[in-house]
Design a protein around this motif. Sequence first.
Motif, short mmCIF file in Angstrom:
data_model
loop_
_atom_site.label_atom_id
_atom_site.label_comp_id
_atom_site.label_asym_id
_atom_site.label_seq_id
_atom_site.Cartn_x
_atom_site.Cartn_y
_atom_site.Cartn_z
N ASN A 96 9.19 14.63 6.16
CA ASN A 96 8.22 14.18 7.16
C ASN A 96 6.79 14.44 6.72
OD1 ASN A 96 9.84 13.05 9.21
ND2 ASN A 96 10.49 15.08 9.79
N TYR A 97 6.53 15.56 6.05
CA TYR A 97 5.16 15.87 5.62
C TYR A 97 4.65 14.85 4.62
CZ TYR A 97 1.25 18.24 3.43
OH TYR A 97 0.02 18.53 2.93
N PHE A 98 5.43 14.57 3.59
CA PHE A 98 4.96 13.65 2.58
C PHE A 98 4.96 12.20 3.07
CE2 PHE A 98 5.97 17.23 -0.28
CZ PHE A 98 4.71 17.36 -0.84
N MET A 99 5.86 11.85 3.99
CA MET A 99 5.82 10.50 4.56
C MET A 99 4.58 10.35 5.44
SD MET A 99 7.20 7.55 4.50
CE MET A 99 8.85 7.71 3.92
N ALA A 100 4.23 11.39 6.19
CA ALA A 100 3.00 11.34 7.00
C ALA A 100 1.77 11.28 6.10
CB ALA A 100 2.93 12.56 7.91
N ASN A 101 1.82 11.98 4.97
CA ASN A 101 0.72 11.93 4.02
C ASN A 101 0.54 10.52 3.47
OD1 ASN A 101 -1.22 12.50 2.10
ND2 ASN A 101 -0.21 14.36 1.39
N LEU A 109 0.81 -1.21 0.00
CA LEU A 109 0.00 0.00 0.00
C LEU A 109 0.85 1.26 0.00
CD1 LEU A 109 -2.86 -1.05 2.43
CD2 LEU A 109 -3.00 -0.71 -0.03
N VAL A 110 1.99 1.23 0.69
CA VAL A 110 2.89 2.38 0.67
C VAL A 110 3.42 2.61 -0.74
CG1 VAL A 110 5.15 3.19 1.44
CG2 VAL A 110 3.53 2.33 3.10
N LEU A 111 3.75 1.53 -1.44
CA LEU A 111 4.29 1.66 -2.78
C LEU A 111 3.25 2.14 -3.79
CD1 LEU A 111 6.66 -1.42 -2.94
CD2 LEU A 111 7.24 0.97 -2.53
N LEU A 112 1.95 2.03 -3.45
CA LEU A 112 0.92 2.55 -4.34
C LEU A 112 0.94 4.08 -4.40
CD1 LEU A 112 -2.12 0.25 -3.50
CD2 LEU A 112 -0.71 0.22 -5.54
N PHE A 113 1.40 4.69 -3.36
CA PHE A 113 1.43 6.15 -3.29
C PHE A 113 2.85 6.65 -3.60
CE2 PHE A 113 -1.57 4.55 -0.06
CZ PHE A 113 -2.73 4.86 -0.72
N LEU A 114 3.35 6.30 -4.77
CA LEU A 114 4.75 6.55 -5.10
C LEU A 114 5.09 8.02 -5.24
CD1 LEU A 114 5.59 3.73 -7.64
CD2 LEU A 114 6.46 4.05 -5.35
N GLY A 169 1.48 7.81 5.00
CA GLY A 169 0.98 7.01 6.12
C GLY A 169 -0.51 7.16 6.33
N LEU A 170 -1.02 8.38 6.24
CA LEU A 170 -2.46 8.59 6.40
C LEU A 170 -3.26 7.95 5.28
CD1 LEU A 170 -2.57 12.28 7.66
CD2 LEU A 170 -3.06 10.21 8.95
N LYS A 171 -2.74 8.00 4.07
CA LYS A 171 -3.43 7.35 2.95
C LYS A 171 -3.43 5.83 3.12
CE LYS A 171 -2.63 11.02 -0.32
NZ LYS A 171 -3.69 11.37 -1.19
N VAL A 172 -2.34 5.29 3.65
CA VAL A 172 -2.28 3.86 3.89
C VAL A 172 -3.28 3.47 4.98
CG1 VAL A 172 -0.80 2.02 4.79
CG2 VAL A 172 0.05 3.55 3.04
N PHE A 181 4.03 10.83 -3.63
CA PHE A 181 4.33 11.44 -2.33
C PHE A 181 5.53 10.76 -1.68
CE2 PHE A 181 -0.32 12.76 -2.02
CZ PHE A 181 -0.02 14.01 -2.52
N PHE A 182 5.65 9.47 -1.91
CA PHE A 182 6.75 8.73 -1.32
C PHE A 182 8.09 9.22 -1.88
CE2 PHE A 182 9.48 4.90 -1.25
CZ PHE A 182 9.56 4.75 0.12
N PHE A 183 8.17 9.43 -3.20
CA PHE A 183 9.42 9.92 -3.78
C PHE A 183 9.71 11.36 -3.36
CE2 PHE A 183 8.89 6.52 -7.11
CZ PHE A 183 9.95 5.76 -6.64
N LEU A 184 8.67 12.17 -3.17
CA LEU A 184 8.90 13.52 -2.65
C LEU A 184 9.47 13.47 -1.24
CD1 LEU A 184 5.79 15.49 -3.95
CD2 LEU A 184 8.17 15.81 -4.59
N SER A 185 8.99 12.55 -0.42
CA SER A 185 9.55 12.44 0.92
C SER A 185 10.99 11.95 0.87
CB SER A 185 8.69 11.52 1.79
OG SER A 185 8.89 10.17 1.46
N ILE A 186 11.31 11.06 -0.07
CA ILE A 186 12.69 10.61 -0.21
C ILE A 186 13.60 11.76 -0.62
CG2 ILE A 186 14.20 9.18 -1.66
CD1 ILE A 186 12.18 6.98 -1.45
#
Length: 199
Positions: A77-82, A9-14, A84-87, A16-21
């Motif tokens: 942290n913002y995009f990782m939390a985003n 599920l985390v990988l589905l939101f790539l 996480g909330l979507k997951v 925002f995930f790449f922005l957090s990276i």
Amino acid sequence: IWDFLCLVLVLLFLGFFFLSIIGFILFAAADISAVEWLKQVISYINESNENSLNPLNLALFLAFISVVRGIGFYVGNYFMANVGLKVVHSLRQDLISSLLYQPMSFFDQASKGEIVNRIIFTTNQITGAATNALKILVKEGFLLIGLLMNIVFNYYFQPVGLKINWMLIFLLVLTFRHSSISLSFLGVFAGMILDSLSH
């Protein structure tokens, strides 16, 4: 299976995930730049005539490092939390949709508190663990790689410094390898303890 589902599920939101990276890479780059800043400050104190940076430039460089570090920390942290909330939202939707199709005997056997616990608490714990693990892995991993590259490239032309720093790198890798073995054992042990406490 929950960990695997959470990772999928985390990988589905790539996006925002790449922005957090990218944010965590900025954070790690600013920390590595702080090491270079400290080297320049020490060089200025010891040999003030040969250093091209004056105190004003050093102060501006430190302010720039602080701003980049803050932006990287916030974006990561913002995009990782985003994510996480979507997951959490996606997990709760799947859980509630599966609860709607359960037979009445399921609700007779399971207590209301257990069902609510699965919907609210367990989903939060799973996603919190997954996002925190990814956050630490990315942030500290890039910091470690950057600091190792800093050690290697800064002392490349100094044979004595290179010998000492290669020994430090070797000891660091050796220590990291053995600590990963003990950490995997402790993770399995902690999982068994948590399983026994949950029953």
